[in-house]
Design a protein around this motif. Structure first.
Motif, mmCIF file in Angstrom:
data_model
loop_
_atom_site.group_PDB
_atom_site.id
_atom_site.type_symbol
_atom_site.label_atom_id
_atom_site.label_comp_id
_atom_site.label_asym_id
_atom_site.label_seq_id
_atom_site.Cartn_x
_atom_site.Cartn_y
_atom_site.Cartn_z
ATOM 1 N N ILE A 52 109.965 -25.176 -46.385
ATOM 2 C CA ILE A 52 110.584 -24.141 -47.622
ATOM 3 C C ILE A 52 111.485 -24.847 -48.168
ATOM 4 C CG2 ILE A 52 111.726 -22.273 -47.845
ATOM 5 C CD1 ILE A 52 110.502 -20.878 -45.560
ATOM 6 N N THR A 53 112.337 -25.610 -47.688
ATOM 7 C CA THR A 53 113.493 -26.316 -48.236
ATOM 8 C C THR A 53 113.017 -27.239 -49.075
ATOM 9 O OG1 THR A 53 114.739 -25.853 -46.575
ATOM 10 C CG2 THR A 53 115.798 -27.374 -47.924
ATOM 11 N N SER A 54 111.931 -27.963 -48.563
ATOM 12 C CA SER A 54 111.535 -28.969 -49.276
ATOM 13 C C SER A 54 110.892 -28.905 -50.620
ATOM 14 C CB SER A 54 110.330 -30.047 -48.469
ATOM 15 O OG SER A 54 109.894 -31.153 -49.232
ATOM 16 N N ARG A 55 109.911 -27.631 -50.642
ATOM 17 C CA ARG A 55 109.389 -27.095 -51.737
ATOM 18 C C ARG A 55 110.354 -26.582 -52.804
ATOM 19 N NH1 ARG A 55 106.049 -24.715 -47.890
ATOM 20 N NH2 ARG A 55 106.885 -22.538 -48.455
ATOM 21 N N LEU A 56 111.488 -26.069 -52.457
ATOM 22 C CA LEU A 56 112.583 -25.396 -53.352
ATOM 23 C C LEU A 56 113.185 -26.492 -53.848
ATOM 24 C CD1 LEU A 56 113.786 -22.489 -51.310
ATOM 25 C CD2 LEU A 56 112.605 -22.307 -53.313
ATOM 26 N N SER A 57 113.472 -27.719 -53.310
ATOM 27 C CA SER A 57 114.256 -28.803 -53.725
ATOM 28 C C SER A 57 113.416 -29.367 -54.979
ATOM 29 C CB SER A 57 114.567 -29.966 -52.683
ATOM 30 O OG SER A 57 113.348 -30.257 -52.129
ATOM 31 N N GLU A 58 112.176 -29.111 -55.128
ATOM 32 C CA GLU A 58 111.457 -29.633 -56.156
ATOM 33 C C GLU A 58 111.170 -28.837 -57.205
ATOM 34 O OE1 GLU A 58 107.827 -30.876 -54.208
ATOM 35 O OE2 GLU A 58 108.765 -32.510 -53.181
ATOM 36 N N THR A 59 111.561 -27.570 -57.077
ATOM 37 C CA THR A 59 111.475 -26.669 -58.182
ATOM 38 C C THR A 59 112.268 -27.069 -59.279
ATOM 39 O OG1 THR A 59 113.017 -25.110 -57.294
ATOM 40 C CG2 THR A 59 110.590 -24.728 -56.624
ATOM 41 N N ALA A 60 111.746 -26.488 -60.655
ATOM 42 C CA ALA A 60 112.543 -26.823 -61.872
ATOM 43 C C ALA A 60 113.924 -26.461 -61.916
ATOM 44 C CB ALA A 60 111.728 -26.429 -63.057
ATOM 45 N N PRO A 61 114.109 -25.141 -61.535
ATOM 46 C CA PRO A 61 115.410 -24.435 -61.743
ATOM 47 C C PRO A 61 116.341 -25.229 -60.913
ATOM 48 C CG PRO A 61 113.663 -22.693 -61.766
ATOM 49 C CD PRO A 61 113.279 -24.066 -61.421
ATOM 50 N N ILE A 62 116.277 -25.539 -59.777
ATOM 51 C CA ILE A 62 117.014 -26.029 -59.013
ATOM 52 C C ILE A 62 117.326 -27.734 -59.206
ATOM 53 C CG2 ILE A 62 117.689 -27.217 -56.628
ATOM 54 C CD1 ILE A 62 116.339 -24.614 -55.367
ATOM 55 N N ARG A 63 116.462 -28.513 -59.787
ATOM 56 C CA ARG A 63 116.541 -29.956 -60.212
ATOM 57 C C ARG A 63 117.299 -29.902 -61.520
ATOM 58 N NH1 ARG A 63 110.900 -33.136 -60.375
ATOM 59 N NH2 ARG A 63 112.679 -34.620 -60.752
ATOM 60 N N THR A 160 118.608 -27.085 -42.773
ATOM 61 C CA THR A 160 117.769 -28.234 -43.107
ATOM 62 C C THR A 160 118.526 -28.754 -44.295
ATOM 63 O OG1 THR A 160 116.430 -26.636 -44.671
ATOM 64 C CG2 THR A 160 115.254 -27.187 -42.448
ATOM 65 N N VAL A 161 118.184 -30.033 -44.648
ATOM 66 C CA VAL A 161 118.904 -30.533 -45.983
ATOM 67 C C VAL A 161 117.807 -31.290 -46.476
ATOM 68 C CG1 VAL A 161 120.440 -32.190 -46.880
ATOM 69 C CG2 VAL A 161 120.963 -30.819 -44.945
ATOM 70 N N SER A 162 117.745 -31.148 -47.780
ATOM 71 C CA SER A 162 116.624 -31.806 -48.698
ATOM 72 C C SER A 162 117.447 -32.511 -50.316
ATOM 73 C CB SER A 162 115.398 -31.093 -49.247
ATOM 74 O OG SER A 162 114.778 -30.683 -47.910
ATOM 75 N N SER A 163 116.990 -33.672 -50.391
ATOM 76 C CA SER A 163 117.534 -34.333 -51.597
ATOM 77 C C SER A 163 116.831 -33.627 -52.730
ATOM 78 C CB SER A 163 117.364 -35.713 -51.529
ATOM 79 O OG SER A 163 117.901 -36.377 -50.455
ATOM 80 N N VAL A 164 117.871 -33.323 -53.724
ATOM 81 C CA VAL A 164 117.315 -32.995 -55.027
ATOM 82 C C VAL A 164 117.491 -33.907 -56.046
ATOM 83 C CG1 VAL A 164 117.550 -31.182 -56.786
ATOM 84 C CG2 VAL A 164 118.012 -30.361 -54.351
ATOM 85 N N ALA A 165 116.473 -34.368 -56.724
ATOM 86 C CA ALA A 165 116.373 -35.421 -57.785
ATOM 87 C C ALA A 165 116.755 -34.856 -59.048
ATOM 88 C CB ALA A 165 115.421 -36.159 -57.655
ATOM 89 N N ALA A 166 117.735 -35.402 -59.898
ATOM 90 C CA ALA A 166 118.017 -34.837 -61.101
ATOM 91 C C ALA A 166 117.075 -35.296 -62.225
ATOM 92 C CB ALA A 166 119.479 -35.159 -61.470
#
Length: 399
Positions: A52-63, A160-166
């Motif tokens: 779940i965290t990995s999918r959310l980290s790739e969503t546009a609002p979070i990035r 869980t921790v996932s990296s979020v790329a800007a």
């Protein structure tokens, strides 16, 4: 016959005890399998939260918000994602771990300069999933203090921790999700319904979870670990199996260490399978065997006494008859009531006494006849002497 039943009863008793021991062994094996399933369930939950965290980290609002820091809109988005996926914590930070936004009550979002508050460094280990100890102060900061009990200074959480790329290629941030294990009734109830074993979690030596049965007052588990078990689990880092009494109930219990991301033991996973049926059965078998053994012993005593009386009574009568014979009473007759060896002996005794009486009567008759003969001979001799005396007197007269 009753005495011969006693060894059979003893053999049956030990056979049942052996069967109970085998059933208890199967209960221990079942508990070991339950522990494997429980650990697997925790692993599966960690895997699901990581996905779940990995999918959310790739969503546009979070990035985009990693760079733009639109905290109000992002907080609403994170709060919605939390409720949708059943999470208790969802935090977005910059590359230095400073909080940009988090889900949760709006009051917690507005309290204090959250952007300048950094996550504990031990929680930011890169892309990972683990069970960690989270301080109450931090949970209060992000509006999750209510997830802990009143006397719980810290929480146990799947994180869980996932990296979020800007999008602009700037330094990435981090998205951290959390699932509280403190006071988690759902996981304990699901496991008991599935496997029939009680499940509890300990953070350090203190219990932090409960279940529906305990809240309904149907069962009570100890609030802290026994010192011996605490030492074995935390210092030796190994699983412990033991039969215990907890909250007035007997359990086959298993205690397994819970490790954090740095392979440190932070808590204990407890599973308990009720031992009451086995204890009750063992006690019932023991009590029933003692009752049967006592009845058999009493019955054997009564039968033995009756047999002894049946054997010794004719012998006693024979002894009394022999005493009378010794005193000259040959009219004794022992009553014959049985057809066994004692009866045969009594019959022979009566025949012997009859023969003795007959012999004595014959001797008595012979003695009487002899006495009459002696008396007759004495009278004849007396007459002869009288005749000789008379002839002597006549001879003297003639002379």
């Amino acid at each position: 016959l009753l005495l011969s039943l006693l060894p059979i009863a003893v053999g049956t008793f030990f056979a049942i005890r052996t069967l109970i021991a085998q059933m208890e062994t199967q209960a221990w094996e079942s508990l070991r399998k339950d522990m494997e399933i429980a650990n697997f369930a925790l692993d599966q939950r960690q895997t699901a939260i990581r996905a779940i965290t990995s999918r959310l980290s790739e969503t546009a609002p979070i990035r985009s918000d990693v760079q733009l820091r639109q905290t109000d809109e992002l907080a609403d988005y994170l709060d919605e994602a939390m409720h949708k996926h059943g999470l208790q914590m969802l935090i977005l930070t910059d590359s230095k771990g400073r909080i940009i936004a988090h889900g949760g009550p709006r009051t917690s979002r507005q309290a204090g300069p959250l952007k300048e508050t950094a996550l504990p460094r031990e929680l930011l280990l890169g892309d990972r999933v683990s069970i960690e100890v989270v301080p109450a102060q931090f949970l209060e900061l992000v509006g999750m203090r209510h997830a802990l009990g009143a006397n719980q200074p810290s929480g146990m959480m799947i994180t869980t921790v996932s990296s979020v790329a800007a999008p602009s290629g700037a330094a990435p941030g981090f998205l951290m999700a959390g699932y509280h294990l403190n006071n988690d009734v759902e996981i304990a109830d699901e496991f008991e319904n599935l496997r029939g074993s009680a499940l509890a979690l300990y953070l350090g030596p203190r219990r932090i979870s409960s279940d529906s049965r305990e809240r309904a007052g149907k069962r009570r588990l100890d609030d802290s670990l026994p010192p011996a078990i605490e030492e074995q689990v935390f210092k030796e880092k190994r699983e412990v199996f033991r039969q215990i009494q907890s909250g007035g109930h007997q359990f086959f219990a298993s205690y397994a260490p819970i490790f954090n991301g740095r392979t440190e033991v932070i808590g204990v996973l407890f599973l308990g399978r009720s031992a009451a049926p086995y204890v009750t059965l063992r006690s019932a078998v023991g009590n029933r065997f003692l009752s049967i053994a006592l009845v058999l012993a009493l019955a054997a005593t009564a039968v033995g006494y009756a047999l002894a009386r049946g054997l010794t009574k004719p012998l006693l009568e024979l002894a009394r008859g022999a005493e009378k014979i010794a005193k000259g009473d040959l009219s004794v007759q022992v009553k014959v009531k049985s057809r066994d060896e004692a009866g045969a002996l009594a019959k022979a005794f009566n025949e012997m006494v009859g023969e003795l009486a007959q012999s004595r009567n014959q001797l008595k008759e012979y003695a009487e006849q002899l006495e009459r003969r002696v008396q007759d001979r004495t009278r004849e001799l007396t007459r002869s002497l009288d005749q000789l005396k008379a002839l002597g007197e006549v001879g003297q007269t003639v002379s």
